[in-house]
Design a protein around this motif. Structure first.
Motif, PDB file in Angstrom:
ATOM      1  N   LEU A 141     -24.338 -16.393  69.651  1.00 41.55           N
ATOM      2  CA  LEU A 141     -25.717 -16.170  70.089  1.00 41.55           C
ATOM      3  C   LEU A 141     -26.593 -15.702  68.931  1.00 41.55           C
ATOM      4  O   LEU A 141     -27.735 -16.150  68.783  1.00 41.55           O
ATOM      5  CB  LEU A 141     -25.752 -15.140  71.223  1.00 41.55           C
ATOM      6  CG  LEU A 141     -25.162 -15.608  72.543  1.00 41.55           C
ATOM      7  CD1 LEU A 141     -25.015 -14.432  73.503  1.00 41.55           C
ATOM      8  CD2 LEU A 141     -26.005 -16.711  73.168  1.00 41.55           C
ATOM      9  N   LYS A 142     -26.067 -14.821  68.109  1.00 43.98           N
ATOM     10  CA  LYS A 142     -26.822 -14.337  66.947  1.00 43.98           C
ATOM     11  C   LYS A 142     -27.099 -15.479  65.983  1.00 43.98           C
ATOM     12  O   LYS A 142     -28.222 -15.632  65.498  1.00 43.98           O
ATOM     13  CB  LYS A 142     -26.025 -13.227  66.254  1.00 43.98           C
ATOM     14  CG  LYS A 142     -26.637 -12.694  64.974  1.00 43.98           C
ATOM     15  CD  LYS A 142     -27.795 -11.769  65.252  1.00 43.98           C
ATOM     16  CE  LYS A 142     -28.225 -11.038  63.999  1.00 43.98           C
ATOM     17  NZ  LYS A 142     -29.406 -11.609  63.373  1.00 43.98           N
TER      18      LYS A 142
ATOM     19  N   HIS B 212     -29.754 -17.769  67.318  1.00 43.29           N
ATOM     20  CA  HIS B 212     -31.067 -17.152  67.158  1.00 43.29           C
ATOM     21  C   HIS B 212     -31.551 -17.302  65.715  1.00 43.29           C
ATOM     22  O   HIS B 212     -32.703 -17.672  65.467  1.00 43.29           O
ATOM     23  CB  HIS B 212     -30.992 -15.675  67.555  1.00 43.29           C
ATOM     24  CG  HIS B 212     -32.269 -14.938  67.360  1.00 43.29           C
ATOM     25  ND1 HIS B 212     -32.556 -14.252  66.207  1.00 43.29           N
ATOM     26  CD2 HIS B 212     -33.349 -14.799  68.173  1.00 43.29           C
ATOM     27  CE1 HIS B 212     -33.753 -13.705  66.315  1.00 43.29           C
ATOM     28  NE2 HIS B 212     -34.254 -14.023  67.505  1.00 43.29           N
ATOM     29  N   ASP B 213     -30.686 -17.015  64.759  1.00 45.94           N
ATOM     30  CA  ASP B 213     -31.051 -17.091  63.345  1.00 45.94           C
ATOM     31  C   ASP B 213     -31.382 -18.510  62.916  1.00 45.94           C
ATOM     32  O   ASP B 213     -32.274 -18.725  62.083  1.00 45.94           O
ATOM     33  CB  ASP B 213     -29.927 -16.546  62.469  1.00 45.94           C
ATOM     34  CG  ASP B 213     -29.717 -15.047  62.645  1.00 45.94           C
ATOM     35  OD1 ASP B 213     -30.597 -14.374  63.226  1.00 45.94           O
ATOM     36  OD2 ASP B 213     -28.651 -14.560  62.219  1.00 45.94           O
TER      37      ASP B 213
ATOM     38  N   SER C  30     -24.662 -22.646  70.737  1.00 41.04           N
ATOM     39  CA  SER C  30     -25.038 -22.486  72.144  1.00 41.04           C
ATOM     40  C   SER C  30     -23.886 -22.901  73.055  1.00 41.04           C
ATOM     41  O   SER C  30     -23.563 -22.212  74.022  1.00 41.04           O
ATOM     42  CB  SER C  30     -26.285 -23.307  72.446  1.00 41.04           C
ATOM     43  OG  SER C  30     -26.644 -23.191  73.791  1.00 41.04           O
TER      44      SER C  30
END
Length: 80
Positions: free
Chosen positions: A23-24, A27-28, A56
């Motif tokens: 998830l991180k 996002h990045d 994802s």
């Protein structure tokens, strides 16, 4: 199954860790896509989009496994 200091089994801890990092990363990668597009590097932007999609899917798969383990003895006493 071993439960470390967290009260969760090692396997649940591992799944949560992989999910967090996926998830991180996802996002990045949004920023990386914008950077590549700003630089006019469409091929790199597409690569970062593909990486975001992979992360994802990885996070969603972790969620499925965590759902299956939730409330079981395999998850450890903190998840029961």
């Amino acid at each position: 199954m071993a439960t470390g200091e967290t009260g969760f089994s090692d396997i649940v801890y591992d799944l949560i860790s992989v999910q967090y990092h996926a998830l991180k990363g996802g996002h990045d990668y949004g920023q990386y896509v914008r950077d590549a597009e700003k630089a006019g590097k469409k091929d790199l932007a597409q690569f970062f989009r593909e990486s975001m999609d992979e992360d994802s899917r990885r996070a969603a798969r972790c969620h499925q496994f965590l759902t299956q383990l939730s409330g079981t003895k395999e998850a450890g006493p903190a998840a029961g």
